[in-house]
Design a protein around this motif. Structure first.
Motif, PDB file in Angstrom:
ATOM      1  N   ALA A   1    -103.156   0.211  35.680  1.00  0.00           N
ATOM      2  CA  ALA A   1    -104.292   0.954  36.228  1.00  0.00           C
ATOM      3  C   ALA A   1    -103.928   2.422  36.369  1.00  0.00           C
ATOM      4  O   ALA A   1    -103.339   2.843  37.371  1.00  0.00           O
ATOM      5  CB  ALA A   1    -104.709   0.371  37.581  1.00  0.00           C
ATOM      6  N   ASN A   2    -104.230   3.186  35.332  1.00  0.00           N
ATOM      7  CA  ASN A   2    -104.040   4.631  35.323  1.00  0.00           C
ATOM      8  C   ASN A   2    -105.257   5.253  34.649  1.00  0.00           C
ATOM      9  O   ASN A   2    -105.854   4.644  33.753  1.00  0.00           O
ATOM     10  CB  ASN A   2    -102.799   5.038  34.516  1.00  0.00           C
ATOM     11  CG  ASN A   2    -101.541   4.320  34.958  1.00  0.00           C
ATOM     12  OD1 ASN A   2    -100.857   4.735  35.882  1.00  0.00           O
ATOM     13  ND2 ASN A   2    -101.219   3.223  34.272  1.00  0.00           N
TER      14      ASN A   2
ATOM     15  N   PHE B   1    -105.761   1.978  28.556  1.00  0.00           N
ATOM     16  CA  PHE B   1    -106.561   0.875  28.020  1.00  0.00           C
ATOM     17  C   PHE B   1    -106.637  -0.248  29.043  1.00  0.00           C
ATOM     18  O   PHE B   1    -105.619  -0.664  29.610  1.00  0.00           O
ATOM     19  CB  PHE B   1    -105.921   0.370  26.724  1.00  0.00           C
ATOM     20  CG  PHE B   1    -106.581  -0.852  26.144  1.00  0.00           C
ATOM     21  CD1 PHE B   1    -107.828  -0.766  25.578  1.00  0.00           C
ATOM     22  CD2 PHE B   1    -105.934  -2.080  26.179  1.00  0.00           C
ATOM     23  CE1 PHE B   1    -108.439  -1.892  25.041  1.00  0.00           C
ATOM     24  CE2 PHE B   1    -106.529  -3.207  25.640  1.00  0.00           C
ATOM     25  CZ  PHE B   1    -107.788  -3.113  25.068  1.00  0.00           C
ATOM     26  N   ASN B   2    -107.851  -0.757  29.276  1.00  0.00           N
ATOM     27  CA  ASN B   2    -108.061  -1.792  30.279  1.00  0.00           C
ATOM     28  C   ASN B   2    -107.905  -3.163  29.636  1.00  0.00           C
ATOM     29  O   ASN B   2    -108.861  -3.751  29.137  1.00  0.00           O
ATOM     30  CB  ASN B   2    -109.460  -1.640  30.891  1.00  0.00           C
ATOM     31  CG  ASN B   2    -109.618  -2.461  32.154  1.00  0.00           C
ATOM     32  OD1 ASN B   2    -109.069  -3.545  32.269  1.00  0.00           O
ATOM     33  ND2 ASN B   2    -110.367  -1.946  33.100  1.00  0.00           N
ATOM     34  N   SER B   3    -106.691  -3.688  29.643  1.00  0.00           N
ATOM     35  CA  SER B   3    -106.426  -4.959  28.968  1.00  0.00           C
ATOM     36  C   SER B   3    -107.069  -6.135  29.692  1.00  0.00           C
ATOM     37  O   SER B   3    -107.455  -7.123  29.041  1.00  0.00           O
ATOM     38  CB  SER B   3    -104.916  -5.179  28.832  1.00  0.00           C
ATOM     39  OG  SER B   3    -104.279  -5.175  30.088  1.00  0.00           O
ATOM     40  N   ALA B   4    -107.208  -6.072  31.024  1.00  0.00           N
ATOM     41  CA  ALA B   4    -107.842  -7.181  31.747  1.00  0.00           C
ATOM     42  C   ALA B   4    -109.298  -7.324  31.325  1.00  0.00           C
ATOM     43  O   ALA B   4    -109.784  -8.429  31.050  1.00  0.00           O
ATOM     44  CB  ALA B   4    -107.748  -6.940  33.253  1.00  0.00           C
TER      45      ALA B   4
ATOM     46  N   ALA C   1     -99.259   4.583  25.950  1.00  0.00           N
ATOM     47  CA  ALA C   1    -100.208   3.780  26.722  1.00  0.00           C
ATOM     48  C   ALA C   1    -100.617   4.450  28.030  1.00  0.00           C
ATOM     49  O   ALA C   1    -101.761   4.287  28.477  1.00  0.00           O
ATOM     50  CB  ALA C   1     -99.605   2.403  27.021  1.00  0.00           C
ATOM     51  N   VAL C   2     -99.706   5.211  28.650  1.00  0.00           N
ATOM     52  CA  VAL C   2     -99.968   5.716  29.997  1.00  0.00           C
ATOM     53  C   VAL C   2     -99.781   7.229  30.109  1.00  0.00           C
ATOM     54  O   VAL C   2    -100.706   7.954  30.508  1.00  0.00           O
ATOM     55  CB  VAL C   2     -99.049   5.007  31.029  1.00  0.00           C
ATOM     56  CG1 VAL C   2     -99.247   5.596  32.417  1.00  0.00           C
ATOM     57  CG2 VAL C   2     -99.309   3.511  31.033  1.00  0.00           C
ATOM     58  N   VAL C   3     -98.591   7.723  29.745  1.00  0.00           N
ATOM     59  CA  VAL C   3     -98.248   9.122  30.050  1.00  0.00           C
ATOM     60  C   VAL C   3     -99.134  10.098  29.282  1.00  0.00           C
ATOM     61  O   VAL C   3     -99.764  10.987  29.875  1.00  0.00           O
ATOM     62  CB  VAL C   3     -96.753   9.388  29.751  1.00  0.00           C
ATOM     63  CG1 VAL C   3     -96.433  10.859  30.006  1.00  0.00           C
ATOM     64  CG2 VAL C   3     -95.871   8.487  30.603  1.00  0.00           C
TER      65      VAL C   3
ATOM     66  N   HIS D   1    -110.276  -6.202  38.173  1.00  0.00           N
ATOM     67  CA  HIS D   1    -109.032  -5.469  38.404  1.00  0.00           C
ATOM     68  C   HIS D   1    -108.221  -6.087  39.532  1.00  0.00           C
ATOM     69  O   HIS D   1    -107.079  -5.705  39.745  1.00  0.00           O
ATOM     70  CB  HIS D   1    -109.332  -4.013  38.761  1.00  0.00           C
ATOM     71  CG  HIS D   1    -109.749  -3.198  37.584  1.00  0.00           C
ATOM     72  ND1 HIS D   1    -110.170  -1.899  37.688  1.00  0.00           N
ATOM     73  CD2 HIS D   1    -109.810  -3.494  36.276  1.00  0.00           C
ATOM     74  CE1 HIS D   1    -110.475  -1.433  36.494  1.00  0.00           C
ATOM     75  NE2 HIS D   1    -110.266  -2.381  35.625  1.00  0.00           N
ATOM     76  N   ARG D   2    -108.827  -7.006  40.261  1.00  0.00           N
ATOM     77  CA  ARG D   2    -108.152  -7.574  41.429  1.00  0.00           C
ATOM     78  C   ARG D   2    -108.157  -9.099  41.380  1.00  0.00           C
ATOM     79  O   ARG D   2    -108.276  -9.761  42.401  1.00  0.00           O
ATOM     80  CB  ARG D   2    -108.833  -7.072  42.705  1.00  0.00           C
ATOM     81  CG  ARG D   2    -108.628  -5.609  42.969  1.00  0.00           C
ATOM     82  CD  ARG D   2    -109.264  -5.179  44.289  1.00  0.00           C
ATOM     83  NE  ARG D   2    -110.713  -5.126  44.191  1.00  0.00           N
ATOM     84  CZ  ARG D   2    -111.394  -4.034  43.835  1.00  0.00           C
ATOM     85  NH1 ARG D   2    -110.752  -2.939  43.525  1.00  0.00           N
ATOM     86  NH2 ARG D   2    -112.708  -4.046  43.770  1.00  0.00           N
TER      87      ARG D   2
END
Length: 729
Positions: free
Chosen positions: A142-143, A147-150, A514-516, A716-717
Motif C-alpha cells: 500500500a503505497n 499496483f494494487n495486487s489485492a 514496484a514502489v520507489v 485492503h483490509r
C-alpha cells in the motif's frame, strides 16, 4: 428497463467503495427491501438487489478463508489447474480450482494463484494434483502509485495466493483440443522472431512478451491490441457475418458471425476481456437476428448486468471499466461524416484521458497517431492473415507456412520500428499527482465553457488551483511498504534523500520499479540528493545500482563500491536539516551490526534510521556518549527480538516507532517481546505490513501522520476481517 439495469449495476459496483465488508446476514434484509420496493421504487429496488447480490457473492467466495490457521501455515490441497501462466524467468504461475483443503471438501471451489518454481515441468491446464502449499488472503503493498495486487486478484476471481512447497501426486488428463492446437501452433512458429507476438494475438498467451515489450506497448498506448477483446472479436464476427450472408442469407450471416466470435474466444482461452466482448457481441447479434432494435445504451447496460450477475467482482477489474468506458465513448461519438476514423480515435483519446491517466499515472502523446495507423493494419491485414494461418494449421498444416512467414516478416519489422519509437521518442509522460490534478483542472475549465450552467464549477476549479499552489510542509518522512525490507524517503520540498531500496527477486520483481520509482514520479521527483545504503543485505540494498543509474544521486553514502562509506562522526548540512552518522566506527556493511545509523534533525524534530543493528551495536552506541534521542525511530532489524533493547529504547526515547515488517512475514516481525518493550515505554507503534506506507509530516508539536491505517476500501483490509471473523462451524 434502462433505469433498472443501470441501478442494478450501480448496486453491484458499490462493492468498489465499501469501507468494510458487512456481515453476511445483511444480504437477506437488503433482498427483502428490494422485493418490497419493486413496484413503488423500482430504481431503488434494483440498486438494493445489486448490493445484496454483491454481498452474498463476496461472502460465498471468501467464506473458506475463515478456516482456523489458514494463513501462514502449510496446507494439503487437491485441485485442478484452470490456467497456466509461463514466465520468462522460468517460473510458472498456476490458477488452480481447489477441490479440498486439508481433506475438507470446498464448495464453491475457490480459485487460487500458486507460484511454481524448480526445474520440474508444471501441471498442464486441466491436470489435477495434490500438493503442500502455503496460502495467504489477497494482499497488496500500500503505497501511492503502487499496483494494487489485492484488487487485481479479486477482479480475476482469485481469493488467495501462495506457493507450492511440495507436489505429492498428479493426475494427468487427456490433452484438450485447444492445448493440442496451441502446441501445433508453437511448433509451426518455432524459430520465428515474432512467435511471442503471434501467440499473444491468436491464443492470448502473452507470457513470452518481455518487460521491455510491455513498456513499449504502454508507451505507445497500444496494449489493447494484444488483449483479445472487442476489436478482435468484433472483427472476426464481422468476417463471419459477411461470409454467412454470401452463403446463407441474413440469418446465416448472424449465425456465422456468432460461431466465429465464439470460436475465437475459445481459442483465446475465454480470458476475462474476451468474455466481456463476446457477451456484448452475442447480445447485439441475437437482437439483430430476432429483428429487434435496441439502443446501444441498453445493449451496454444489459451486457454489464449479465456479466456482473455472473461475476460481481468484475467491478474490481480495471480492464472491465476501461472496456465499458470505451464502448460508452464510441456510442457517444457514433455518427456519420467525413474523417470518421480520425474523429472516433481523437474522441476516444480525449474521453479516456482522465481514467487512463488516473489508473496508470501518465499518458502517451503518441497514442493517437499509433492507433490511427495500427488499428486499420491489425483489422484489415494482420488478424485476418493470422486467423487464416490458424485455420490452415487445422485443415492443411503444410499450407500454413507461407502466411506465418509473411506474418513473421511484417511483425519483426513492425515491432522493431515500434521499439525504436518508444525508446527514441519517449512518448510515455509519467505525471505527478500535481500534474494530473492540473490536467483535470484544464478539462474541468473546458467543460465549464461547453456545457450550459457549468460555470458554477468555476469556484471549485479555483479552489483546486489554490490547493495545487499551496506550499507544503518543511520536511516529510515516508516509510515505504516494501514487504519484508526497508526503504525510507525523506523530502524537503523537491529535494529527496532515500535510505535503503527494498528487495529484488529472481523473478525480476523489485521494489524499485514496484514502489520507489512510482512514488517519486507521483511526487514529481526526478533525482535524489542522497542515496544512503545501510548495509549489504538484499532487502536493504538490492536496487542501489539500478536506482543510482535512474536517479543520479548527488551523494552516495553507505555500503557500495565508489560511495562514501558511513563512519561515526560524519556530518552534512542538507537544506534545513542536519545529517549525522552515528555508526559504525569503522566502514563495514557486510553484517547487520555494520549498518549505517543516521540521525536527521531540524533542531526540533528528529528521525533515527538504524538499519539492522542488533543488541551489540546498540550497546556500543550507548557507550559512545553520542546523542541518540529522536522522537521518530525506525526500529532496528524490523523489530527483531535481537534488537531494541530496553536501554536503547530508553536512550532514544521516541514518541513513535515504525516497524518495517512485511505482511504475515515468516520471522514474526515485529516480535512480541519487542512490541511489549515499546508498549511498556509508552511508545506508539506502527507496522508497515499492516498500515501500508506511513507518511509523517514534521510540525511544531511533533510528527503529524497523513492518513490513518491501510487506506481504501474493504479489500485492503481482508486480513483484519479474517482475524475478526468467527471460524466456520
Amino acid at each position: 428497463m434502462d433505469k433498472r439495469l443501470f441501478f442494478f449495476c450501480a448496486g453491484v459496483s458499490s462493492l468498489l467503495i465499501w469501507p468494510w465488508l458487512p456481515a453476511r446476514e445483511w444480504w437477506l434484509a437488503l433482498a427483502l427491501l428490494s422485493v418490497v420496493g419493486w413496484r413503488s421504487r423500482p430504481a431503488l429496488a434494483c440498486f438494493l438487489a445489486g448490493l445484496a447480490w454483491a454481498l452474498c457473492f463476496t461472502h460465498w467466495q471468501l467464506g473458506w478463508l475463515q478456516q482456523p490457521g489458514l494463513a501462514g501455515h502449510n496446507q494439503l490441497v487437491v485441485g485442478r489447474v484452470a490456467e497456466l501462466q509461463q514466465r520468462q524467468d522460468g517460473s510458472n504461475r498456476l490458477i488452480v480450482s481447489l477441490k479440498s483443503l486439508d481433506g475438507q471438501e470446498l464448495s464453491p471451489r475457490p480459485r487460487v494463484l500458486l507460484s511454481w518454481y524448480g526445474d520440474a515441468p508444471p501441471p498442464a491446464r486441466g491436470e489435477g494434483f495434490s500438493a503442500i502449499t502455503r496460502l495467504y488472503p489477497p494482499h497488496s503493498l500500500a503505497n501511492p502509485g503502487t499496483f494494487n495486487s489485492a484488487r487485481w486478484l479479486l477482479g480475476q476471481g482469485i481469493s488467495a495466493r501462495g506457493y507450492l512447497s511440495a507436489t505429492l501426486s498428479r493426475q494427468p488428463v487427456p490433452v484438450a483440443l485447444r492445448e493440442r492446437l496451441l502446441e501445433r501452433f508453437r511448433r509451426a512458429t518455432e524459430g520465428l522472431a515474432s512467435a511471442p507476438w503471434l501467440l499473444a494475438l491468436s491464443f492470448g498467451e502473452r507470457g513470452g512478451l518481455s518487460a521491455t515489450d510491455w513498456e513499449m506497448l504502454r508507451a505507445l498506448g497500444i496494449s489493447h491490441l494484444f488483449a483479445i477483446s472487442g476489436l478482435h472479436i468484433g472483427l472476426v464476427a464481422g468476417l463471419g457475418v459477411l461470409a454467412g450472408r454470401l452463403l446463407g442469407g441474413r440469418r446465416g450471416g448472424w449465425l456465422a458471425g456468432a460461431l466465429l466470435a465464439f470460436g475465437y474466444a475459445w481459442l483465446a482461452g475465454f480470458a476475462v476481456p474476451t468474455q466481456r466482448a463476446l457477451v456484448m457481441l452475442l447480445l447485439w447479434l441475437g437482437l439483430a437476428a430476432w429483428g429487434r432494435f435496441w439502443t446501444g445504451r441498453r445493449i451496454l447496460l444489459l451486457a454489464m448486468a449479465l456479466l456482473l450477475l455472473g461475476m460481481p467482482w468484475l467491478v474490481l477489474n480495471q480492464g472491465f471499466w476501461l472496456s465499458v468506458l470505451a464502448v460508452a465513448a464510441l456510442l457517444l461519438l457514433a455518427g456519420g461524416g467525413g474523417w470518421r476514423l480520425l474523429r472516433l480515435q481523437l474522441g476516444l483519446t480525449l474521453l479516456l484521458l482522465p481514467p487512463v491517466m488516473l489508473l496508470f499515472g501518465g499518458v502517451s502523446w503518441l497514442s493517437l497517431l499509433a492507433n490511427l495507423v495500427l488499428i486499420p493494419l491489425f483489422s484489415l491485414l494482420l488478424i485476418p492473415l493470422l486467423l487464416l494461418a490458424c485455420v490452415l494449421l487445422v485443415l492443411w498444416p503444410a499450407l500454413a507456412g507461407p502466411p506465418l512467414a509473411l506474418l513473421d516478416l511484417i511483425f519483426s519489422r513492425l515491432m522493431a520500428l515500434l521499439h525504436a519509437l518508444a525508446s527514441g521518442w519517449s512518448p510515455w509522460l509519467a505525471l505527478s499527482a500535481t500534474s494530473q490534478g492540473l490536467v483535470l483542472l484544464v478539462l474541468l475549465l473546458g467543460l465549464c465553457r461547453l456545457l450550459p450552467g457549468a460555470d458554477r464549477l468555476l469556484p471549485a476549479a479555483g479552489y483546486l488551483l489554490l490547493l495545487a499552489l499551496w506550499p507544503g510542509p518543511s520536511w516529510e518522512v515516508r516509510v515505504l511498504d516494501v514487504g519484508q525490507g526497508l526503504s525510507v524517503l525523506v523530502t524537503q520540498g523537491q529535494r529527496a534523500l532515500l535510505y535503503d531500496t527494498g528487495n529484488r527477486f529472481p523473478s525480476g520483481f523489485n521494489m524499485a520499479d514496484a514502489v520507489v520509482l512510482p512514488l517519486l514520479t507521483r511526487l514529481g521527483l526526478e533525482r535524489l540528493d542522497y542515496l544512503v545504503i545501510s548495509h549489504e543485505d538484499s532487502d536493504h540494498s538490492a536496487n542501489r545500482d539500478y536506482l543510482a543509474e535512474r536517479l543520479a544521486p548527488a551523494h552516495r553514502w553507505g555500503a557500495w563500491q565508489g560511495s562514501q562509506h558511513c563512519r561515526a562522526g560524519q556530518q552534512a548540512r542538507w537544506g534545513a536539516l542536519t545529517l549525522r552518522v552515528l555508526w559504525p566506527r569503522q566502514p563495514g556493511g557486510h553484517r547487520n551490526n555494520d549498518s549505517c545509523v543516521l540521525r536527521i534533525s531540524d533542531g526540533r524534530r528528529s528521525l533515527l534510521l538504524t538499519g539492522d543493528i542488533e543488541a551489540g551495536a546498540e550497546r556500543a552506541l550507548l557507550s559512545s556518549g553520542q546523542a541518540l534521542a529522536a522522537d521518530l525511530l525506525i526500529s532496528p532489524h524490523h523489530g527483531s527480538r535481537s534488537s531494541s533493547t530496553v536501554a536503547f529504547i530508553r536512550a532514544v526515547d521516541p514518541a513513535l516507532v515504525v516497524h518495517t515488517a512485511g505482511f504475515a512475514n515468516r520471522w514474526g516481525f515485529p516480535s512480541a517481546e519487542v512490541s511489549a518493550r515499546f508498549r511498556r515505554a509508552g511508545v506508539t507503534q506502527l507496522v508497515t505490513g499492516e498500515e501500508g506506507m506511513i507518511h509523517l509530516v514534521a510540525g511544531p508539536d511533533g510528527w503529524r501522520r497523513q492518513g490513518r491505517g491501510r487506506p481504501g476500501p474493504w479489500y485492503h483490509r481482508l486480513n483484519a476481517w479474517l482475524n475478526e471473523a468467527k471460524p466456520l462451524e
